[in-house]
Design a protein around this motif. Structure first.
Motif, PDB file in Angstrom:
ATOM      1  N   VAL A  63      40.076  29.309  36.202  1.00  0.00           N
ATOM      2  CA  VAL A  63      39.489  30.311  35.315  1.00  0.00           C
ATOM      3  C   VAL A  63      39.381  31.664  36.014  1.00  0.00           C
ATOM      4  O   VAL A  63      39.486  31.759  37.242  1.00  0.00           O
ATOM      5  CB  VAL A  63      38.084  29.876  34.827  1.00  0.00           C
ATOM      6  N   ARG A  65      36.817  35.354  36.051  1.00  0.00           N
ATOM      7  CA  ARG A  65      35.364  35.550  36.086  1.00  0.00           C
ATOM      8  C   ARG A  65      34.719  35.418  34.710  1.00  0.00           C
ATOM      9  O   ARG A  65      33.698  34.735  34.581  1.00  0.00           O
ATOM     10  CB  ARG A  65      35.049  36.898  36.743  1.00  0.00           C
ATOM     11  N   TRP A  68      34.418  31.748  33.933  1.00  0.00           N
ATOM     12  CA  TRP A  68      33.316  31.103  34.655  1.00  0.00           C
ATOM     13  C   TRP A  68      31.988  31.427  33.987  1.00  0.00           C
ATOM     14  O   TRP A  68      31.123  30.564  33.843  1.00  0.00           O
ATOM     15  CB  TRP A  68      33.311  31.578  36.107  1.00  0.00           C
ATOM     16  N   ASN A  72      29.304  28.688  32.287  1.00  0.00           N
ATOM     17  CA  ASN A  72      27.932  28.546  32.769  1.00  0.00           C
ATOM     18  C   ASN A  72      26.914  28.853  31.695  1.00  0.00           C
ATOM     19  O   ASN A  72      25.855  28.213  31.631  1.00  0.00           O
ATOM     20  CB  ASN A  72      27.730  29.430  34.001  1.00  0.00           C
ATOM     21  N   SER A 120      29.276  35.842  39.441  1.00  0.00           N
ATOM     22  CA  SER A 120      30.642  35.553  38.999  1.00  0.00           C
ATOM     23  C   SER A 120      31.705  35.997  39.989  1.00  0.00           C
ATOM     24  O   SER A 120      32.819  35.483  39.966  1.00  0.00           O
ATOM     25  CB  SER A 120      30.908  36.207  37.639  1.00  0.00           C
ATOM     26  N   GLN A 126      33.342  25.357  41.255  1.00  0.00           N
ATOM     27  CA  GLN A 126      32.091  24.736  40.806  1.00  0.00           C
ATOM     28  C   GLN A 126      32.409  23.537  39.944  1.00  0.00           C
ATOM     29  O   GLN A 126      33.306  23.594  39.088  1.00  0.00           O
ATOM     30  CB  GLN A 126      31.281  25.745  39.997  1.00  0.00           C
ATOM     31  N   GLU A 128      31.118  21.923  36.968  1.00  0.00           N
ATOM     32  CA  GLU A 128      30.190  22.193  35.866  1.00  0.00           C
ATOM     33  C   GLU A 128      30.085  20.917  35.040  1.00  0.00           C
ATOM     34  O   GLU A 128      31.084  20.418  34.530  1.00  0.00           O
ATOM     35  CB  GLU A 128      30.716  23.354  35.007  1.00  0.00           C
ATOM     36  N   LEU A 148      35.802  23.791  37.900  1.00  0.00           N
ATOM     37  CA  LEU A 148      36.220  25.175  37.705  1.00  0.00           C
ATOM     38  C   LEU A 148      36.661  25.752  39.046  1.00  0.00           C
ATOM     39  O   LEU A 148      35.909  25.701  40.019  1.00  0.00           O
ATOM     40  CB  LEU A 148      35.059  26.010  37.147  1.00  0.00           C
ATOM     41  N   VAL A 150      37.793  29.397  40.462  1.00  0.00           N
ATOM     42  CA  VAL A 150      37.762  30.805  40.029  1.00  0.00           C
ATOM     43  C   VAL A 150      38.840  31.554  40.817  1.00  0.00           C
ATOM     44  O   VAL A 150      38.610  32.025  41.938  1.00  0.00           O
ATOM     45  CB  VAL A 150      36.370  31.420  40.246  1.00  0.00           C
TER      46      VAL A 150
END
Length: 392
Positions: A63, A65, A68, A72, A120, A126, A128, A148, A150
């Motif tokens: 992904v 920013r 992300w 979240n 971000s 992460q 999630e 994820l 980033v």
């Protein structure tokens, strides 16, 4: 209570642009991260002996920013739904309550957006786990969950450190894939963490006046001011970005301004919340330390420049980008997260050295075999409780 769309819009608007990168190079980065994630999965599972439980496999999403941020916000929205319902009931349905809620939702949405915009640009990856699966955000068939990665942040850091980009991307994937393996191989872990978080939220004081007074005490503690009639209470643990943090010792006295390294999040918690977060902190220290241990165990065999990467990345973790960054990290509790990595890794290493990887993996048997906050710093006590006592 929270304008979620405004939170996404604010965070996306304020998020810093990623590094300059051509379209073709961007495609290559995405493809390489996906390939590295697949390779890391095999290495992590071979090293740890952990395998995905049936029906709990999760996708890997590369992904940007804004992506992300959206993931979240979806997770926050799902986790906070019971609390939002409680606060709406407390507020009432009269005209004053409706107006207050509308205005408060905008304010909170902007505040959450500002926080997420800051984070971000710092998160490399992460796991999630709380946002429900959707077409835009696919997850595990049973209970959601997705890894994820980033991409712009990974490219930014590899350039900043001046390390081999291909090695660095694989190194990051090893850490993040370990988190994915933890949750897919231990199905009860997600439900356990969610139950603890919901217990924490259930203890939240929804009286605005009391919450503001507690926040005022916290600010006084950070500025060294005086209230004259009270002292803030500290906490034994604090949450990071979807993670938890680290025990921080005795309570500070607001009149002296001694916060003992605590964050603002720390200082507005109730005693019951501190007890819950001490447990969550221990779990998250375990997860983060386990990921670091696995990364260090697998890395030297498959990442040629791992020593250089590790050394430069550790220096970057410890230093912070600038004075403002250091202040924000402290206020948000991110400095405590760094201690969490260190304590957790030391726990895992000590246990594996004593009882082997198979013996360490008894930690995943049930919530009863997870280490306590005290055991994270004294692994011999966990070994004595789990390995020298009757089966849990």
């Amino acid at each position: 209570m929270v304008d979620w769309k405004l939170a996404v819009a604010t965070a996306s608007r304020l998020a810093r642009p990623g590094p300059e990168i051509g379209r073709e190079e961007a495609r290559e980065v995405v493809a390489e991260l996906r390939a590295h994630a697949a390779a890391a999965e095999e290495h992590v599972r071979a090293f740890t002996g952990m395998t995905t439980a049936e029906g709990h496999d999760t996708p890997v999403l590369v992904v940007d920013r804004p992506g992300w941020i959206e993931a979240n916000v979806a997770g926050f929205r799902s986790l906070l739904k019971p609390l939002m319902t409680k606060m709406r009931a407390r507020r009432g349905s009269g005209p004053a309550g409706v107006i207050t809620g509308a205005v408060g939702g905008k304010v909170t949405g902007v505040e959450l957006g500002v926080l997420l915009s800051f984070l971000s640009s710092r998160v490399l990856g992460q796991y999630e786990t709380f946002a429900p699966a959707t077409r835009e955000l696919p997850g595990a068939p049973k209970d959601g969950g997705r890894l994820l990665l980033v991409a712009p942040n990974i490219v930014h850091v590899e350039r900043e450190l001046g390390v081999d980009p291909h090695d660095f991307r694989l190194w990051v994937c090893l850490h993040e894939e370990t988190h994915r393996t933890q949750f897919t191989a231990v199905p009860w872990l997600r439900d356990h963490l969610e139950a603890e978080i919901q217990a924490f939220l259930a203890e939240t004081d929804v009286d605005a006046g009391t919450l503001l007074e507690r926040l005022s005490d916290a600010v006084q503690a950070f500025t060294g001011g005086r209230r004259g009639d009270s002292a803030t209470t500290g906490t034994e643990a604090e949450p990071g970005a979807r993670s938890g943090a680290h025990p921080t010792g005795s309570a500070p006295d607001a009149r002296g301004g001694d916060t003992d390294g605590r964050s603002l999040i720390d200082l507005v918690q109730t005693p019951a919340q501190r007890e819950i977060l001490a447990r969550v902190t221990a779990v998250m220290s375990l997860l983060e330390g386990h990921a670091d241990y696995v990364m260090d165990g697998v890395g030297p065999r498959i990442v040629p420049t791992v020593v250089e990467i590790r050394e430069k990345f550790q220096r970057r973790r410890a230093a912070g980008a600038n004075r403002l960054d250091q202040i924000l990290r402290r206020l948000l509790g991110l400095d405590a997260k760094l201690r969490q990595y260190r304590d957790g890794e030391r726990f895992v290493r000590a246990v594996v050295d004593e009882v082997g990887m198979e013996g360490f993996n008894r930690v995943w048997t049930s919530p009863n075999t997870l280490p306590t906050a005290a055991e994270i710093t004294r692994p011999a006590e966990w070994i004595a409780r789990v390995h020298r006592s009757p089966e849990p």
